[in-house]
Design an enzyme around this catalytic site. Structure first.
Site, short mmCIF file in Angstrom:
data_model
loop_
_atom_site.label_atom_id
_atom_site.label_comp_id
_atom_site.label_asym_id
_atom_site.label_seq_id
_atom_site.Cartn_x
_atom_site.Cartn_y
_atom_site.Cartn_z
N CYS A 44 0.87 -1.28 -0.06
CA CYS A 44 -0.03 0.09 -0.07
C CYS A 44 0.99 1.28 -0.07
CB CYS A 44 -0.79 0.06 1.29
SG CYS A 44 -1.98 -1.43 1.36
N ASP A 136 -20.70 12.79 -14.36
CA ASP A 136 -22.20 12.49 -14.19
C ASP A 136 -22.46 11.57 -12.89
OD1 ASP A 136 -21.36 10.25 -15.01
OD2 ASP A 136 -22.76 10.01 -16.63
#
Length: 221
Positions: A44, A136
């Protein structure tokens, strides 16, 4: 599970940049929303460094980034200093928020739990998910990696560039396409419409079937 084309669910959570209301935060931009298994873990840390290096250029293109982790905000803030040090990011502010999901509510909501990869605290780990969300708020792309395998952020950048160009122009991008390379004209455009839409020219590739579906044009600007 979030399905391609559906509006990505709204949520509210704490982050390293304060309380975040997701739809409001996206605010008409594109968004790359990532998840990782845990703070202070090696894979990570490399991924977050790669994402941080990409973030400023993407932001200039209207693309925001955010990350979800199952650790608390204070842990994220401390971990950011390790990310910056290991990846040579300097002392600048971290370029995107890390969202806290201590209860794993978001991980479950977005089907990101990997039951075969428990964290060191023996709780189910969050998989390495990537969601790309359009202005959107609809899901345009998703990827899901196991916790054991780091993501390729060059590929994430590549698909983001493809989504940006195909959202504005009637083109699709081929296998291993890179910015600046030719694109294919979408099959549903007639020859007349294609020539009008792409003044740089359309090349029809000859194939044994005789069908004129392989039509390339320079990448639209």
């Amino acid at each position: 599970m979030v399905v391609l084309g559906e509006v990505f669910p709204n949520f509210e959570a704490d982050s390293t940049e304060g309380r975040l209301k997701f739809h409001d935060w996206v605010g008409g931009s594109w968004c790359i929303l990532m998840a990782h298994p845990s703070d202070f873990t090696p894979v990570c840390t490399t991924e977050m460094g790669a994402a941080a290096k990409l973030a400023p250029a993407l932001l200039r293109r209207g693309v925001k980034m955010a990350c979800i982790s199952c650790d608390p905000v204070e842990s994220h803030k401390a971990w950011i200093e390790d990310i910056k040090a290991y990846n040579g990011l300097g002392s600048n502010a971290f370029p995107f928020p890390i969202i806290s999901d201590e209860t794993r509510q978001l991980a479950k909501k977005f089907s990101m739990i990997d039951p075969n990869e428990p964290r060191f605290d023996n709780k189910p780990a969050t998989a390495r998910a990537v969601f790309i969300i359009g202005p959107d708020l609809r899901l345009r792309l998703s990827m899901l990696y196991p916790g054991t395998t780091g993501r390729n952020f060059a590929e994430i950048q590549r698909v983001m560039e493809s989504l940006l160009v195909t959202a504005k122009h009637k083109v699709v991008t081929p296998e291993q396409w890179q910015v600046g390379e030719k694109c294919f004209v979408v099959p549903f455009l007639s020859a007349t419409e294609a020539n009008q839409a792409f003044p740089a020219g359309v090349h029809v590739h000859s194939v044994p079937s005789g069908k004129e579906y392989l039509r390339t044009t320079p990448m639209p600007k």
